[in-house]
Scaffold this motif. Structure first.
Motif, PDB file in Angstrom:
ATOM      1  N   ALA A   1       0.829  -1.208   0.000  1.00  0.00           N
ATOM      2  CA  ALA A   1       0.000   0.000   0.000  1.00  0.00           C
ATOM      3  C   ALA A   1       0.860   1.254   0.000  1.00  0.00           C
ATOM      4  O   ALA A   1       0.450   2.298  -0.505  1.00  0.00           O
ATOM      5  CB  ALA A   1      -0.927   0.014   1.213  1.00  0.00           C
ATOM      6  N   ALA A   2       2.063   1.162   0.582  1.00  0.00           N
ATOM      7  CA  ALA A   2       2.966   2.312   0.578  1.00  0.00           C
ATOM      8  C   ALA A   2       3.440   2.606  -0.834  1.00  0.00           C
ATOM      9  O   ALA A   2       3.498   3.765  -1.260  1.00  0.00           O
ATOM     10  CB  ALA A   2       4.161   2.054   1.494  1.00  0.00           C
ATOM     11  N   ALA A   3       3.793   1.560  -1.598  1.00  0.00           N
ATOM     12  CA  ALA A   3       4.239   1.755  -2.979  1.00  0.00           C
ATOM     13  C   ALA A   3       3.152   2.424  -3.802  1.00  0.00           C
ATOM     14  O   ALA A   3       3.404   3.393  -4.531  1.00  0.00           O
ATOM     15  CB  ALA A   3       4.629   0.410  -3.599  1.00  0.00           C
ATOM     16  N   ALA A   4       1.914   1.916  -3.677  1.00  0.00           N
ATOM     17  CA  ALA A   4       0.812   2.493  -4.437  1.00  0.00           C
ATOM     18  C   ALA A   4       0.413   3.859  -3.888  1.00  0.00           C
ATOM     19  O   ALA A   4       0.178   4.805  -4.656  1.00  0.00           O
ATOM     20  CB  ALA A   4      -0.393   1.551  -4.405  1.00  0.00           C
ATOM     21  N   GLY A   5       0.338   3.975  -2.553  1.00  0.00           N
ATOM     22  CA  GLY A   5      -0.097   5.232  -1.948  1.00  0.00           C
ATOM     23  C   GLY A   5       0.841   6.379  -2.227  1.00  0.00           C
ATOM     24  O   GLY A   5       0.406   7.487  -2.576  1.00  0.00           O
ATOM     25  N   ILE A   6       2.143   6.153  -2.092  1.00  0.00           N
ATOM     26  CA  ILE A   6       3.121   7.193  -2.383  1.00  0.00           C
ATOM     27  C   ILE A   6       3.031   7.609  -3.847  1.00  0.00           C
ATOM     28  O   ILE A   6       3.101   8.792  -4.179  1.00  0.00           O
ATOM     29  CB  ILE A   6       4.543   6.709  -2.031  1.00  0.00           C
ATOM     30  N   ALA A   7       2.858   6.611  -4.733  1.00  0.00           N
ATOM     31  CA  ALA A   7       2.750   6.924  -6.162  1.00  0.00           C
ATOM     32  C   ALA A   7       1.479   7.711  -6.461  1.00  0.00           C
ATOM     33  O   ALA A   7       1.490   8.649  -7.267  1.00  0.00           O
ATOM     34  CB  ALA A   7       2.779   5.635  -6.979  1.00  0.00           C
ATOM     35  N   VAL A   8       0.365   7.335  -5.822  1.00  0.00           N
ATOM     36  CA  VAL A   8      -0.889   8.063  -6.026  1.00  0.00           C
ATOM     37  C   VAL A   8      -0.742   9.518  -5.587  1.00  0.00           C
ATOM     38  O   VAL A   8      -1.101  10.449  -6.319  1.00  0.00           O
ATOM     39  CB  VAL A   8      -2.049   7.391  -5.252  1.00  0.00           C
ATOM     40  N   ILE A   9      -0.220   9.713  -4.384  1.00  0.00           N
ATOM     41  CA  ILE A   9      -0.047  11.069  -3.858  1.00  0.00           C
ATOM     42  C   ILE A   9       0.859  11.888  -4.757  1.00  0.00           C
ATOM     43  O   ILE A   9       0.556  13.037  -5.097  1.00  0.00           O
ATOM     44  CB  ILE A   9       0.525  11.020  -2.426  1.00  0.00           C
TER      45      ILE A   9
END
Length: 437
Positions: A376-384
């Motif tokens: 979720a960190a990989a996706a969340g950081i990329a989304v942000i």
């Protein structure tokens, strides 16, 4: 008596040992990632310096240039999440090297730009190529540093932005003045070619030098690896490391962080893309002199970024360490807009704006990385990062359009100041318990 004295001494010794290990990690990792980002940011924003010649020679209006400068972020937006997930799968070593070599080759091809359409296409492709680099590095750092050590490191990493301005702006001006007309090419064409080459070279260095994880680091002994791994494990206790990547898209906190980052990126790219134009508008002539004066605000930013980053880690406080520089940026942009005809006042106010707005980015990332973990960190950081960086399209386009409409950059700078105020309000609405770790 002796027992009571021994325990604190043992604790102090363990803490000193841990500090020493993380210093060793920093000396190994940080210089290379800073160099990578200097090269990256220079290739991303040197179009702002090329504008001093391109707009006139190719007949580009302020709006065309602003749209072309910003369209980079559409490509960046589309490929950001897939690229960061690929980095999480294949490792930083391969993926960061791939990103750098690809964007270096595309950046060199800017010498062939001749129409608005070719300008738009090349900027879009550059965004596709570079997508994933910045959030990939942020995620990579979470594998090496616990939260309470990360703000300082991210500030050091993001010092690359002002450093690229300190050295890149005078270098760009020098190349454009010295090589203009050589071989039948304009100075801006030579600038794109020369400044693209380091990306390819550094990309090869990354593939050879970077380690994907603590376990791969042959330069750490087993005890040092244990110390780093234990610090990371302790830091991750409060995170849901098992959360799937797709959970980031349904996390309201991720989207709220995206809004905050959007507001701060508005100021960041408004400053970095238009700095040469702001300086030129005060009456300065000559590309080299514009480059030298443009470096001054970035010097102020280097100092501010590292002072605020160290203070945030030492106090383990995030919100006010983000609010204060954002307010500095607000005041800087407002004063620069009000006194745009004075070179001296403009330089002072742009220095305040640069110190504030460029400090916001590294301190911002201590917020979402305090609660995101696992895939979720990989996706969340990329989304942000991808949503926030859409401001990289909005900001230069809005400033260019307002400049065409009003004949002045002042209205655009007031918009940047207002955006920072919105960001401040959102940061203050973020619960301190969520991010102060």
């Amino acid at each position: 008596m002796s027992t009571s004295l021994a325990a604190p001494q043992a604790g102090a010794t363990a803490s000193s040992r841990e500090d020493a290990v993380f210093r060793k990690v920093s000396w190994r990792i940080v210089p290379l990632i800073v160099l990578c980002y200097v090269v990256s940011y220079l290739d991303r924003v040197n179009v702002g310096f090329a504008k001093l010649q391109m707009s006139q020679q190719l007949g580009f209006s302020e709006t065309i240039f602003g749209l072309g400068a910003g369209i980079f972020f559409f490509g960046y937006f589309l490929f950001e999440v897939p690229s960061n997930l690929a980095l999480n799968r294949f490792g930083a070593k391969v993926w960061i090297a791939r990103i750098m070599i690809t964007w270096g080759l595309i950046s060199a091809c800017f010498v062939f730009v001749s129409t608005p359409t070719s300008f738009y296409v090349m900027r879009f492709l550059l965004g596709l190529a570079e997508a994933g680099f910045y959030p990939g590095i942020i995620m990579y750092l979470t594998h090496w540093y616990p939260s309470h050590r990360r703000a300082k490191i991210v500030a050091m990493f993001m010092s690359a932005i002002p450093v690229s301005g300190i050295f890149g702006n005078p270098l760009s001006g020098l190349i454009m003045d010295a090589f203009g007309g050589a071989g039948g090419w304009a100075g801006w064409q030579w600038m794109f070619l020369f400044e693209a080459l380091p990306a390819v070279v550094v990309g090869l260095v990354v593939f050879w030098y970077l380690d994907n994880s603590v376990a791969d680091a042959k330069w750490l002994d087993d005890d040092e690896k244990r110390i780093v791994a234990n610090a990371i494990a302790e830091d991750r206790k409060h995170k849901n490391e098992g959360a799937p990547a797709m959970s980031a898209f349904s996390d309201k906190r991720v989207w709220f962080m995206s809004l905050i980052y959007f507001c701060f990126v508005m100021g960041q790219y408004g400053l970095t893309f238009w700095m040469p134009t702001f300086i030129k508008s005060t009456g300065i002539k000559g590309n080299l002199m514009i480059g030298v004066l443009s470096a001054i605000p970035f010097l102020a930013a280097v100092v501010a970024m590292n002072l605020f980053g160290r203070s945030a880690d030492a106090r383990r406080e995030r919100r006010w360490h983000l609010v204060i520089p954002a307010l500095m940026g607000t005041v800087g942009f407002a004063v620069a807009a009000a006194y745009s005809q004075s070179t001296a006042v403009s330089l002072v106010s742009l220095s305040l704006a640069a110190a504030g707005v460029l400090t916001c980015a590294p301190l911002f990332w201590s917020l979402p990385t305090a609660f995101l973990g696992g895939a979720a960190a990989a996706a969340g950081i990329a989304v942000i990062n991808s949503v926030g960086n859409l401001a990289g399209f909005v900001s230069p386009f809005v400033i260019g359009a307002l400049k065409d409409a009003t004949g002045s950059a002042a209205a655009g700078m007031y918009v940047l100041a207002a955006s920072l105020v919105v960001g401040v309000i959102c940061v203050l609405k973020t619960p301190a318990a969520l991010v102060n770790r």
